[in-house]
Design an enzyme around this catalytic site. Structure first.
Site, PDB file in Angstrom:
ATOM      1  N   ASP A 285       0.650  -1.191   0.032  1.00  0.00           N
ATOM      2  CA  ASP A 285      -0.076   0.036  -0.192  1.00  0.00           C
ATOM      3  C   ASP A 285       0.991   1.258  -0.044  1.00  0.00           C
ATOM      4  O   ASP A 285       1.959   1.157   0.165  1.00  0.00           O
ATOM      5  CB  ASP A 285      -0.864   0.022   1.061  1.00  0.00           C
ATOM      6  CG  ASP A 285      -2.217   0.604   0.977  1.00  0.00           C
ATOM      7  OD1 ASP A 285      -2.219   1.497  -0.058  1.00  0.00           O
ATOM      8  OD2 ASP A 285      -3.193   0.445   1.533  1.00  0.00           O
ATOM      9  N   GLU A 521     -10.550   6.348   4.956  1.00  0.00           N
ATOM     10  CA  GLU A 521      -9.605   5.785   5.722  1.00  0.00           C
ATOM     11  C   GLU A 521      -9.820   6.024   7.177  1.00  0.00           C
ATOM     12  O   GLU A 521     -10.896   6.263   7.639  1.00  0.00           O
ATOM     13  CB  GLU A 521      -7.981   5.991   5.224  1.00  0.00           C
ATOM     14  CG  GLU A 521      -7.926   5.284   3.693  1.00  0.00           C
ATOM     15  CD  GLU A 521      -6.749   5.104   3.193  1.00  0.00           C
ATOM     16  OE1 GLU A 521      -5.773   5.273   3.953  1.00  0.00           O
ATOM     17  OE2 GLU A 521      -6.309   5.387   2.047  1.00  0.00           O
TER      18      GLU A 521
END
Length: 627
Positions: A285, A521
């Protein structure tokens, strides 16, 4: 045709072996590197042979850049790559997670939580195929989707990226992988990457593994469980993705029993690569290696050693790539990372580049521009919205339903910011990383698009036109859709926040649209799950005076106080529907029935979270009948 790797008729594994044998160590390491477009200079691409570029959330050519602008940008990068010593094409990646959502004018489909509510695997496959066309039209080959996290706690800020709380729901809609990549032929080797052709994209199942099960729903937190539970609940959807030939898998920021996933050789190599037989590449990521040490970004060389040794093949750096290249080169030359580990990573990356024919067709295909927000895609998105709506309450009891509404009513009051805010209707990961309020995507037309160039997957919505000349297919808010469908004599009054007492006799009924602001997020982690902008109070005040339908625009179940539940005549969960507000209106006015079922249990209060301890709000609010 002196080099086998340049021969499109040669077997892929032979092409990989030939190319690998000609690569220097710096070229191999560069292929393992993914950098952000903002730092992708021609010299970095050509001279270093960088393997991949991404647009980090919202990063594009310029504000409101259209698909053709993106294609021109990507072609510029790609042409630089083709001038490198070996001419290895770039793999360009983007977060196209609910349509090509970074691109102005693209079709924005419902976020995954809404698609999970449909329980419709074929619908999700078709959405993947439509999104793939629009992504490829922009010259991009790779989407960081789908997210196959099993969300066990709605307090998680990425809950809307999950299809649901039950692994069986998530497994069902991994059909998005086939939509993106195409259907592998019978006999395709298990675990090997597959991309059908130039109308398909490389997919990425994420985030491996357990990211939806962290303690208290904390983003990038710790999933505490036995291996059996991890495998049964969180790993299960990956088996289906691998069976469909998914090309890449992204590791999770989160931890499992205290060990960061990016440094877990057991899960990345022993389980994913060896036990499950995954032959594509594992990508990190963004800035995940920086997160392996505290403070953020410190002790970087050790973080590189840990991640590459664990099994990460491509690193989403994305900015300080020269440091990454230098540290990885030092680690290999010093013997801390064996060359066999580097070769394994590069073989996997090249395998994914050969699968879609990237060496033969590296540049964008202008014939696909007409698919962007075409009528077929617009109607597909509208269908998805209709099928995703969940009816939570309808009337004071089953004998007195409030819905469907009367489109010929004399006066209709529409209330709430979310009724006429396309940005909040789409949510995060739209136009920008966080998403934003307002008209973030709007009319889009295809200019001078020859009918003869229409690809087979595209249905021409205007057969009488040979040349498209700015055919506008606008996005639609819920308010705009209401105004389109009501009777000619019906008056629709919109007040975002009614400031005065409402005279009940003036309105036949009210439609109050409230919900969450956009977030992504960790910014979406919530301990209270309240409706934003005092939406509960607003809906309650309107319901005191006018018979009221409350529509919730949210990425997860929200806290609904008993007072509001009792006052509202009807309550509908519309999730984050995207650009087609008409799909909501199709159902509330009765043109289509409610079909959606809850993908996550709707709790009585936040204290009843997480999933294992949740009680249901009402008998209508449980995901009963989960497939």
């Amino acid at each position: 045709m002196n080099c086998i790797y340049k021969d499109p008729l040669a077997p892929i594994e032979a092409r990989i072996k030939d190319l690998l044998s000609q690569m220097t160590l710096p070229e191999k390491i560069a292929q393992m590197t993914q950098i952000e477009r903002s730092v992708a200079t021609p010299s970095a691409i050509k001279d270093l042979s960088i393997g991949s570029i991404l647009s980090a959330g919202g990063s594009g050519p310029f504000e409101n850049a259209k698909t053709s602008d993106w294609a021109a940008m990507e072609d510029t990068f790609q042409k630089a790559a083709l001038l490198s010593r070996l001419g290895i094409p770039l793999l360009y990646g983007i977060d196209a997670v609910h349509g090509n959502n970074n691109v102005y004018g693209a079709t924005i489909f419902p976020h995954n939580i809404g698609l999970g509510a449909t329980r419709d695997a074929d619908l999700v496959r078709r959405i993947g195929a439509a999104a793939a066309l629009e992504v490829r039209a922009s010259g991009i080959h790779y989407t960081f989707a789908p997210c196959v996290a099993v969300c066990r706690d709605p307090r998680w800020g990425r809950a809307y990226e999950s299809f649901g709380e039950d692994p069986q729901i998530v497994k069902m809609v991994t059909s998005m992988v086939t939509g993106f990549q195409g259907q592998p032929p019978q006999g395709h080797p298990s675990g090997y990457p597959f991309v059908a052709g130039r109308e398909n994209v490389v997919a990425c199942a994420k985030h491996f593994v357990g990211d939806g099960g962290t303690r208290n729903g904390v983003n990038e937190g710790d999933t505490v469980s036995s291996y059996d539970e991890l495998e049964r609940t969180h790993m299960a959807p990956y088996l289906d993705c691998i069976a469909q030939g998914v090309c890449t898998i992204m590791a999770s920021y989160s931890s499992w029993n205290g060990t960061k996933l990016h440094s877990s050789r057991f899960l990345l190599t022993e389980i994913l690569k060896e036990k499950l037989g995954f032959k594509g590449f594992i990508i990190s990521d963004s800035e995940a290696l920086d997160r392996l040490s505290s403070p953020h970004g410190s002790n970087y060389q050790q973080s590189v050693l840990s991640a590459i040794t664990a099994g990460i093949d491509m690193v989403m750096v994305p900015l300080r790539y020269r440091l990454f290249l230098a540290d990885l080169l030092h680690l290999v030359e010093s013997g801390k990372i064996p060359i066999t580990r580097i070769d394994d990573a590069v073989v996997r990356i090249l395998r994914v580049k050969f699968a879609p024919g990237l060496f033969e067709h590296p540049l964008s295909d202008s014939s696909l521009l007409g698919t962007v927000r075409c009528e077929q895609h617009k109607q597909l998105a509208r269908e998805a919205v209709r099928k995703s709506l969940v009816l939570l309450k309808n009337g004071p009891d089953s004998t007195r339903p409030f819905l469907p509404l009367d489109r010929n009513a004399k006066r209709i009051l529409v209330v709430g910011k979310h009724a006429d805010d396309l940005g909040y209707q789409c949510g995060g990961w739209t136009a920008t990383w966080e998403g934003k309020s307002g008209r973030i995507t709007t009319e889009y037309g295809s200019s001078l698009f020859l009918q003869d160039a229409v690809p087979f997957a595209f249905i021409q919505p205007f057969p009488s036109l040979r040349i498209w000349d700015r055919v506008f297919l606008p996005s639609t808010t819920i308010l705009e859709a209401i105004r389109e469908v009501v009777g000619a004599k019906t008056e629709v009054i919109y007040e975002e926040n009614p400031s005065e007492s409402i005279n009940r006799r003036d309105y036949s009924f009210a439609i109050v649209v409230v919900g969450e602001a956009s977030y992504v997020e960790s910014g979406g982690d919530s301990s209270d799950l309240k409706i934003h902008f005092n939406g509960a109070e607003l809906a309650s005040a309107v319901a005191d005076q006018v018979p009221t339908l409350v529509i919730l625009i949210s990425g997860r179940p929200l806290a609904i106080e008993p007072q509001l539940l009792n006052k509202a005549h009807a309550l509908v969960a519309a999730w984050l529907p995207g650009s087609e507000g008409s799909g909501v209106v199709d159902v509330i006015f009765g043109d289509h029935g409610f079909q959606g079922r809850l993908p996550m249990t709707w709790f009585k209060d936040v204290r009843s979270s997480p999933c294992k301890r949740r009680a249901t709000l009402t008998t209508l609010c449980s995901p009963s009948g989960m497939a």
